[in-house]
Design a protein around this motif. Structure first.
Motif, short mmCIF file in Angstrom:
data_model
loop_
_atom_site.label_atom_id
_atom_site.label_comp_id
_atom_site.label_asym_id
_atom_site.label_seq_id
_atom_site.Cartn_x
_atom_site.Cartn_y
_atom_site.Cartn_z
N TYR A 173 11.78 56.17 53.39
CA TYR A 173 11.06 56.83 54.48
C TYR A 173 11.57 56.34 55.81
N ASN B 254 8.38 49.02 37.75
CA ASN B 254 8.21 50.06 38.76
C ASN B 254 8.95 49.66 40.03
N ASP B 255 9.78 50.57 40.56
CA ASP B 255 10.60 50.26 41.73
C ASP B 255 9.75 49.81 42.91
N ILE B 256 8.65 50.48 43.14
CA ILE B 256 7.83 50.17 44.30
C ILE B 256 7.15 48.80 44.13
N SER C 56 7.76 45.78 46.75
CA SER C 56 6.57 45.40 47.51
C SER C 56 6.21 43.93 47.43
N SER D 204 7.49 51.43 52.80
CA SER D 204 7.95 52.82 52.92
C SER D 204 9.45 52.88 53.18
N ASN E 214 7.27 58.16 50.68
CA ASN E 214 8.63 58.24 50.14
C ASN E 214 9.56 58.93 51.14
N ASP E 215 10.78 59.22 50.72
CA ASP E 215 11.77 59.79 51.63
C ASP E 215 11.42 61.21 52.07
N THR F 11 11.67 50.87 52.09
CA THR F 11 12.39 50.62 50.84
C THR F 11 12.41 51.85 49.95
N GLN F 12 11.51 52.79 50.21
CA GLN F 12 11.43 54.02 49.43
C GLN F 12 12.15 55.18 50.11
#
Length: 250
Positions: free
Chosen positions: A247, A77-79, A83, A242, A205-206, A244-245
């Protein structure tokens, strides 16, 4: 395998993911509304392939193949990947146990756990699920989801009591959400487990949608002594993840 059989297999896996002690063929057939003969064939195939196990008492549980698949899904999982370094850095500054979780309907799923030397013992482990209403991470989703989603979730939750502090009605819970939105973080004051105090914050997220949450949990007395500093670090961890996602509204 037909589409119907495939759906049933997935339904069985989802059902058993919520049963720790295992379940019999007869009970599973009754609970899921699947004929005993059909259920028997499905379970036999799933045991043979390693996706389920069958105990000496004829109880079915999830098997090792799902552990392998679950761990691969979690770590890919990317997050999760983004993290872990942030959580490891914050553990030094908070001294508690840091968690990362995502939401699945009215539950959270723990993706990661990073312990400190002074970690408080807790039942939360990567891959386990817990209700939204009784956890700091879960209440973070309720707090920062858009209003329509939040209202639907509040109406769908089964308000089971875990401790004397568990909030068991949507009106009290909704009132707390307004306070938490203003302060930017959420508190779990022994609501899921006695002796465990938790501070949690959102990850966006973004598009500005909450996609995960991060928390620090520990012994209540120690957490209260350092609550302001810990809250700042948890909020900052949420902000860093956030970013990194995608945001940027920070």
């Amino acid at each position: 395998m037909s589409v119907k059989s495939a759906e049933r297999v997935l339904d069985i896996i989802e059902y058993l993911s919520r049963i720790e002690e295992g379940i019999s063929l007869m009970t599973l057939s009754k609970e899921m509304g699947i004929p005993k003969s059909s259920m028997s064939q499905l379970l036999l195939t799933m045991v043979k392939k390693g996706y389920l196990t069958k105990s000496e008492g004829n109880l079915y549980k999830l098997g090792h193949k799902l552990i392998i698949a679950g761990n691969r899904a979690r770590t890919s999982n990317d997050i999760y990947s983004a993290s872990i370094p942030i959580l490891r850095n914050k553990i030094i500054l908070t001294g508690g146990t840091l968690f990362l979780a995502i939401r699945s309907s009215t539950e959270i799923i723990y993706l990661a756990k990073v312990d400190s030397e002074n970690a408080q013992r807790t039942t939360a482990q990567p891959g386990t699920r817990k209700p939204l209403h009784s956890t700091g991470l879960g209440k973070t989703f309720l707090t920062f989801e858009e209003e329509k989603i939040r209202n639907n979730l509040l109406d769908s939750i089964l308000y089971k009591r875990f401790t004397e502090n568990t909030i068991t009605d949507k009106y009290t819970l909704s009132s707390e959400m307004a306070k938490y939105r203003k302060q930017g973080y959420v508190i779990d004051d022994e609501e899921g487990e006695e002796g465990v105090y938790c501070i949690a914050a959102p990850i966006f997220n973004d598009s500005g949608e909450i996609i995960a949450a991060v928390s620090c949990a520990g012994n209540k007395n120690r957490m209260l002594e350092n609550s302001d500093d810990i809250a700042s670090q948890v909020i900052e961890a949420g902000r860093e993840i956030s970013k990194t996602q995608g945001y940027n509204n920070l």
